[in-house]
Design a protein around this motif. Sequence first.
Motif, mmCIF file in Angstrom:
data_model
loop_
_atom_site.group_PDB
_atom_site.id
_atom_site.type_symbol
_atom_site.label_atom_id
_atom_site.label_comp_id
_atom_site.label_asym_id
_atom_site.label_seq_id
_atom_site.Cartn_x
_atom_site.Cartn_y
_atom_site.Cartn_z
ATOM 1 N N ALA A 55 0.837 -1.211 0.000
ATOM 2 C CA ALA A 55 0.000 0.000 0.000
ATOM 3 C C ALA A 55 0.867 1.254 0.000
ATOM 4 O O ALA A 55 0.572 2.215 -0.714
ATOM 5 N N SER A 56 1.943 1.248 0.758
ATOM 6 C CA SER A 56 2.847 2.391 0.795
ATOM 7 C C SER A 56 3.498 2.618 -0.572
ATOM 8 O O SER A 56 3.569 3.752 -1.060
ATOM 9 N N ALA A 57 3.961 1.549 -1.206
ATOM 10 C CA ALA A 57 4.565 1.653 -2.540
ATOM 11 C C ALA A 57 3.541 2.160 -3.555
ATOM 12 O O ALA A 57 3.863 2.973 -4.430
ATOM 13 N N ALA A 58 2.307 1.704 -3.439
ATOM 14 C CA ALA A 58 1.256 2.133 -4.362
ATOM 15 C C ALA A 58 0.942 3.616 -4.190
ATOM 16 O O ALA A 58 0.791 4.340 -5.167
ATOM 17 N N ARG A 59 0.854 4.079 -2.953
ATOM 18 C CA ARG A 59 0.585 5.499 -2.704
ATOM 19 C C ARG A 59 1.709 6.372 -3.246
ATOM 20 O O ARG A 59 1.462 7.406 -3.876
ATOM 21 N N GLU A 60 2.941 5.954 -3.039
ATOM 22 C CA GLU A 60 4.083 6.718 -3.549
ATOM 23 C C GLU A 60 4.079 6.754 -5.077
ATOM 24 O O GLU A 60 4.376 7.790 -5.685
ATOM 25 N N SER A 61 3.726 5.647 -5.707
ATOM 26 C CA SER A 61 3.666 5.603 -7.174
ATOM 27 C C SER A 61 2.550 6.486 -7.711
ATOM 28 O O SER A 61 2.708 7.159 -8.730
ATOM 29 N N ALA A 62 1.414 6.508 -7.031
ATOM 30 C CA ALA A 62 0.302 7.365 -7.450
ATOM 31 C C ALA A 62 0.704 8.834 -7.335
ATOM 32 O O ALA A 62 0.413 9.635 -8.228
ATOM 33 N N LYS A 63 1.395 9.188 -6.253
ATOM 34 C CA LYS A 63 1.855 10.568 -6.088
ATOM 35 C C LYS A 63 2.871 10.930 -7.174
ATOM 36 O O LYS A 63 2.840 12.039 -7.711
ATOM 37 N N ALA A 64 3.781 10.001 -7.495
ATOM 38 C CA ALA A 64 4.788 10.258 -8.532
ATOM 39 C C ALA A 64 4.127 10.422 -9.898
ATOM 40 O O ALA A 64 4.529 11.289 -10.686
#
Length: 76
Positions: A55-64
């Motif tokens: 979930a953390s990796a997904a949130r960071e990717s969405a922000k990027a």
Amino acid sequence: MTELDIGEFFIRGECREVEGEFQAVIAMRAKPPLNQISFHQVERDRWFKTSDEAASAARESAKALKQAIDQGALNL
């Protein structure tokens, strides 16, 4: 996480469980609000041991992705 607006879509990072392992995915919902949501794996064949990591990796990717689009990544 609140959805991020990227033009024709709203996106958010999520975690999906598949057979005890976890994927980081970006959920895309078209505007105007429609019922269909598509999911796209953040990194092909990358799996996480915990849902929190995914979930953390997904949130960071969405922000990027949001940041790249705001900076003109889709402009021709």
